[in-house]
Motif scaffolding. Sequence first.
Motif, PDB file in Angstrom:
ATOM      1  N   UNK A  46       3.128   9.920  -9.139  1.00 18.04           N
ATOM      2  CA  UNK A  46       3.662   8.557  -9.217  1.00 18.04           C
ATOM      3  C   UNK A  46       4.169   8.120  -7.848  1.00 18.04           C
ATOM      4  N   UNK A  47       3.850   6.878  -7.488  1.00 22.67           N
ATOM      5  CA  UNK A  47       4.360   6.278  -6.255  1.00 22.67           C
ATOM      6  C   UNK A  47       5.217   5.074  -6.622  1.00 22.67           C
ATOM      7  N   UNK A  48       6.172   4.763  -5.757  1.00 19.23           N
ATOM      8  CA  UNK A  48       7.108   3.672  -6.015  1.00 19.23           C
ATOM      9  C   UNK A  48       6.930   2.575  -4.977  1.00 19.23           C
ATOM     10  N   UNK A  49       6.964   1.341  -5.447  1.00 15.01           N
ATOM     11  CA  UNK A  49       6.831   0.166  -4.586  1.00 15.01           C
ATOM     12  C   UNK A  49       8.165  -0.556  -4.496  1.00 15.01           C
ATOM     13  N   UNK A  50       8.249  -1.536  -3.592  1.00 19.01           N
ATOM     14  CA  UNK A  50       9.496  -2.242  -3.321  1.00 19.01           C
ATOM     15  C   UNK A  50       9.905  -3.258  -4.378  1.00 19.01           C
ATOM     16  N   UNK A  51       8.986  -3.628  -5.259  1.00 22.42           N
ATOM     17  CA  UNK A  51       9.309  -4.570  -6.322  1.00 22.42           C
ATOM     18  C   UNK A  51       8.350  -4.354  -7.488  1.00 22.42           C
TER      19      UNK A  51
ATOM     20  N   UNK B 163       7.423  -1.087 -14.185  1.00 24.63           N
ATOM     21  CA  UNK B 163       8.341  -1.638 -13.198  1.00 24.63           C
ATOM     22  C   UNK B 163       7.725  -1.567 -11.817  1.00 24.63           C
ATOM     23  N   UNK B 164       8.381  -0.818 -10.923  1.00 30.20           N
ATOM     24  CA  UNK B 164       7.850  -0.688  -9.564  1.00 30.20           C
ATOM     25  C   UNK B 164       7.150   0.653  -9.329  1.00 30.20           C
TER      26      UNK B 164
ATOM     27  N   UNK C 127       0.840  -1.190   0.000  1.00 35.68           N
ATOM     28  CA  UNK C 127       0.000   0.000   0.000  1.00 35.68           C
ATOM     29  C   UNK C 127       0.878   1.243   0.000  1.00 35.68           C
ATOM     30  N   UNK C 128       0.445   2.269  -0.717  1.00 31.76           N
ATOM     31  CA  UNK C 128       1.101   3.579  -0.674  1.00 31.76           C
ATOM     32  C   UNK C 128       0.013   4.646  -0.643  1.00 31.76           C
TER      33      UNK C 128
ATOM     34  N   UNK D 231      -1.190  -2.419  -4.507  1.00 27.87           N
ATOM     35  CA  UNK D 231      -0.496  -3.068  -5.616  1.00 27.87           C
ATOM     36  C   UNK D 231      -0.167  -4.512  -5.304  1.00 27.87           C
ATOM     37  N   UNK D 232      -0.338  -5.339  -6.298  1.00 26.11           N
ATOM     38  CA  UNK D 232       0.111  -6.743  -6.268  1.00 26.11           C
ATOM     39  C   UNK D 232       1.515  -6.720  -6.844  1.00 26.11           C
ATOM     40  N   UNK D 233       2.513  -6.982  -6.007  1.00 26.57           N
ATOM     41  CA  UNK D 233       3.911  -6.881  -6.430  1.00 26.57           C
ATOM     42  C   UNK D 233       4.586  -8.241  -6.452  1.00 26.57           C
TER      43      UNK D 233
END
Length: 107
Positions: free
Chosen positions: A25-30, A67-68, A5-6, A99-101
Amino acid sequence: MVVEFRQLTIHFDPTRGRKQRESQTVTFGSTVQKAEAMLKGFRQRYNNGDHHVLEQEVDLDITRISGNAVTVTADLLLRDGSGNIDDPFSGFVQAVVVADTAANPQT
């Protein structure tokens, strides 16, 4: 699969004459497989006095996954009783991106 979640806040400057549209834009870990944006909260106001409200709109869309990174686009509209968008309005939209990462972080 990992669910992440972000939170984000998109700000809208005083504008008249059109529906406003802004992105963030938000960035996720993967790597993001898929994502959805949910409305957490919003504020909108007229910048030049009190008006009868004919129409309000707050809308969120995921407009890009790369990407992420996930880009969220928000629409904001405040139309008064005249039916025109002739008075300046501003505000913000808060969202939560789910997000499903991928299980393994990018290197």
